[in-house]
Write an enzyme that holds these catalytic residues in place. Structure first.
Site, short mmCIF file in Angstrom:
data_model
loop_
_atom_site.label_atom_id
_atom_site.label_comp_id
_atom_site.label_asym_id
_atom_site.label_seq_id
_atom_site.Cartn_x
_atom_site.Cartn_y
_atom_site.Cartn_z
N ASP A 87 0.79 -0.94 -0.12
CA ASP A 87 -0.40 -0.23 0.01
C ASP A 87 0.97 0.83 0.29
O ASP A 87 1.39 1.92 0.93
CB ASP A 87 -0.71 0.25 1.36
N HIS A 144 19.32 11.73 -16.58
CA HIS A 144 18.10 11.63 -16.87
C HIS A 144 17.05 11.52 -18.71
O HIS A 144 16.29 11.37 -19.09
CB HIS A 144 16.83 12.98 -16.13
#
Ligand code: NAD
Length: 421
Positions: free
Chosen positions: A277, A375
């Site tokens: 979760d 990135h």
């Protein structure tokens, strides 16, 4: 939208019927329907039981971060996420940590807090004293709900009662401290909180309203630490740069949010892969980061006497291996097997180690060449694909975007058009 979203019986339909209706309402093409119906290894009937109104699945890339040495044990770490550079960054930084013995992690045990809110009490201080005096009865009532957990050594172990001031006046909050063993524990704790509510009303003469777990899991912490060799880091300047970056995050919440987000890149990616979760993990992390009243970094970076970089992380880690998606999602089960963790606390420790490593990966890049270089290389391929490039076109376009230092959609489209022409 070609019809109303007010569809009362949607939940009663089969998955096929829901998809047909959805197609009618939204004009989805057959191809789009086919895409949504793919459940990525999760059987349709399992997906249909996990949440409501299910029409299909949503797949994320699953990558394996390598080189992790945690408490002397080797781990291959599954990560499910959409963001480029995270898996590569984790593998790279884990390799640096490995040279100095890897990551050491400890934990405080799997204790979660359940809260019972009582209002309308004339003398809150007296009510608190009465509740404390009935500690054993309250704990016994809680533990009667989960004989299995108790038989495994878990269960409600302690109690805290506090009187809080609120905009609606004083409230008496009874907190159960529950050892959840290998469970994340929300269902177990909520059941206990609900069960003790009538007793709390009887003892206090008040009215119980909320009975629910707290996601500020500050009794379920992991502490990870690792040493990063200064040469492997790229030199003393990079080490100093990381320490400066930490100081920035410590002093400024705008930077700190991004600092902690970088930690959660790793924690959440492992969490998704292992069926956790992740909303609970995020809530726990950020509320813990704010516990002093100021929003602070979940990690700390300093230089040791040899000039090496030392990182420490401390954060809540409410994860489980029994219950929740970890137990029913076949991909989550396979990922837990890859990771090779045997207990929920071992999983929590690994995730804490990944959080620390992920933070270092981002800070090292920021303190040296800047984050965009690595990135954008990966991003260039996504950009090429997003303008419609396929197969070999993707690499050709991505390489050209990088060479031109123009990693942009408009340029990618131009190159693709010229290739087509
Ligand atoms: P669960 O109830 O499915 O499993 C826990 C139960 O498993 C225990 O109560 C125990 O009886 C049994 N068990 C068997 N072996 C065990 C072992 N070795 N250790 C511990 N228990 C063992 O699940 P849960 O972990 O209580 O609840 C997790 C779920 O609750 C998650 O899916 C989460 O998303 C959901 N949830 C979260 C929140 C929140 O975080 N605020 C609120 C409600 C629900």
């Amino acid at each position: 939208m070609q019809g109303s979203s007010e569809q009362g019986g949607f939940y009663k339909l089969s998955m096929t019927e829901r998809v047909k209706l959805l197609q009618k309402l939204t004009g989805l093409s057959e191809e789009e329907v086919k895409t949504l119906r793919q459940t990525g290894g999760l059987p349709e009937e399992v997906a249909d039981r996990m949440i409501e109104n299910v029409v299909g699945g949503f797949t994320l890339p699953l990558g394996m971060a390598m080189n992790f040495l945690i408490n002397g044990k080797d781990y291959i770490v599954p990560m499910a996420l959409e963001e480029p550079s995270v898996v590569a960054g984790a593998s790279y930084a884990a390799k640096i940590a490995r040279a100095k013995g890897g990551i050491k992690v400890t934990n405080t045990g799997p204790v979660m807090i359940g809260q019972v809110q009582a209002v309308g009490i004339k003398d809150p201080k007296a009510a608190k004293a009465k509740l404390v005096s009935r500690r054993e009865d309250i704990l016994a009532k809680a533990n009667a709900q989960d004989p299995l957990l108790v038989s495994l050594g878990g269960g409600a172990k302690d109690l805290n009662v506090k009187v809080i001031d609120s905009i609606k006046g004083p409230m008496v909050i009874t907190e159960l401290f529950v050892n959840c063993g290998d469970a994340m524990g929300a269902n177990a704790v909520n059941t206990m909180a609900e069960a003790v509510a009538p007793l709390v009303e009887e003892i206090t003469g008040g009215t119980v309203l909320l009975r629910i777990i707290s996601n500020l899991a500050d009794k379920r912490l992991v502490r990870a630490t690792a040493v990063f060799d200064k040469e492997a880091m790229g030199g003393a300047e990079v080490v100093d740069g990381v320490v400066q970056a930490y100081a920035f995050a410590d002093a400024d919440p705008y930077r700190c949010a991004t600092h902690n987000k970088g930690i959660m890149n790793g924690v959440v990616a492992v969490g998704i892969a292992c069926g956790q979760d992740i909303r609970a993990l995020e809530a726990g992390a950020h509320s813990y980061a704010s516990r002093s009243g100021k929003y602070k970094p979940l990690t700390k970076w300093e230089k040791n006497k040899d000039g090496d970089l030392v990182g420490t992380l401390e954060m809540p880690m409410a994860v489980g291996l029994v219950g929740g998606a970890a137990k029913v999602h076949p991909a989550a089960k396979a990922n837990v097997k890859i990771l090779g963790v045997r207990t929920a606390t071992e999983l929590a420790e690994v995730m804490g180690a990944v959080g620390l490593i992920q933070n270092l990966a981002a800070l090292r890049a920021l303190a040296s060449e800047g984050i965009q270089k690595g990135h954008m290389k990966l991003h260039a391929r996504n950009i090429a694909a997003s303008v419609g490039a396929t197969g070999k076109q993707i690499d050709v376009i991505a390489n050209q975007l990088i060479a031109e230092k123009k990693i942009r959609m408009d340029r990618a489209k131009e190159i693709l058009d010229s290739m087509k022409a």
